[in-house]
Design a protein around this motif. Structure first.
Motif, short mmCIF file in Angstrom:
data_model
loop_
_atom_site.label_atom_id
_atom_site.label_comp_id
_atom_site.label_asym_id
_atom_site.label_seq_id
_atom_site.Cartn_x
_atom_site.Cartn_y
_atom_site.Cartn_z
N LYS A 71 46.27 45.98 46.51
CA LYS A 71 46.26 47.36 46.03
C LYS A 71 45.19 47.57 44.96
O LYS A 71 44.50 48.59 44.95
CB LYS A 71 47.64 47.73 45.47
N LEU A 72 45.03 46.56 44.07
CA LEU A 72 44.03 46.65 43.01
C LEU A 72 42.63 46.25 43.46
O LEU A 72 41.67 46.47 42.75
CB LEU A 72 44.45 45.76 41.83
N GLY A 73 42.54 45.62 44.63
CA GLY A 73 41.25 45.14 45.12
C GLY A 73 40.74 43.95 44.33
O GLY A 73 39.55 43.85 44.03
N LYS A 74 41.64 43.04 43.98
CA LYS A 74 41.28 41.87 43.16
C LYS A 74 41.51 40.59 43.95
O LYS A 74 42.46 40.45 44.67
CB LYS A 74 42.18 41.79 41.91
N GLY A 75 40.62 39.65 43.79
CA GLY A 75 40.81 38.30 44.28
C GLY A 75 41.11 37.39 43.12
O GLY A 75 41.12 37.82 41.97
N GLY A 76 41.37 36.11 43.40
CA GLY A 76 41.64 35.19 42.31
C GLY A 76 42.14 33.85 42.81
O GLY A 76 41.99 33.52 44.00
N GLU A 77 42.73 33.10 41.93
CA GLU A 77 43.25 31.78 42.27
C GLU A 77 44.65 31.91 42.85
O GLU A 77 45.53 32.52 42.25
CB GLU A 77 43.29 30.90 41.02
N SER B 285 46.50 34.33 40.28
CA SER B 285 46.03 34.52 38.92
C SER B 285 44.69 35.23 39.00
O SER B 285 43.72 34.69 39.54
CB SER B 285 45.88 33.16 38.23
N THR B 286 44.64 36.46 38.51
CA THR B 286 43.43 37.27 38.59
C THR B 286 43.01 37.69 37.18
O THR B 286 43.69 37.38 36.21
CB THR B 286 43.68 38.55 39.42
#
Length: 136
Positions: free
Chosen positions: A124-130, A111-112
């Motif tokens: 690919k998007l360079g996102k971290g999250g839960e 979940s970002t």
């Protein structure tokens, strides 16, 4: 009291019983997770059942159509669903520590701020999250 874990348990129980579908209470998070599972080919489809007969209080039900590898339903496409982040202990990862599930054969659902996505899309998007769950 974890609704997503309850949904995963219902899916696993339906697979063990070789059911075609399973009904679970709806929520926006569950719908987003099911959309990821459908997009990645782990389930056939899902739908929100609307109408008074499918309503419990203010919640509608989601019907999840399960996918099997052979016509005899002896092997499910989903081998395992593991809930990672729990209400008592949330697991967050930065973009450079996103886990690889089964060396890339499975997926991690995150979940970002870009929504509920897979580990491949997050990298690919360079996102971290839960980290919500692992699926393989």
């Amino acid at each position: 009291m974890d609704p997503v874990a309850d949904m995963f348990s219902a899916i696993k129980n339906a697979i063990m019983r070789r059911k075609d579908y399973v009904d679970v209470p709806s929520s926006k998070l569950k719908e987003a997770i099911l959309e990821v599972l459908k997009r990645e080919g782990y389930i056939l489809n899902w739908e929100r059942l609307e109408g008074e007969e499918h309503r419990k209080g203010t919640q509608y039900k989601l019907r999840i159509y399960l996918k099997y590898a052979d016509p005899k339903k002896s092997k499910s496409v989903i081998r395992e669903l593991v809930k990672v982040s729990k209400p008592g202990r949330r697991i967050y990862v930065p973009k450079h520590l996103i886990p690889h599930v089964k060396k890339g054969l499975g997926i991690a659902i995150l979940s970002t701020d870009a929504g509920v996505i897979t580990d491949h899309e997050a990298r690919k998007l360079g996102k971290g999250g839960e980290v919500i769950a692992y699926v393989w």
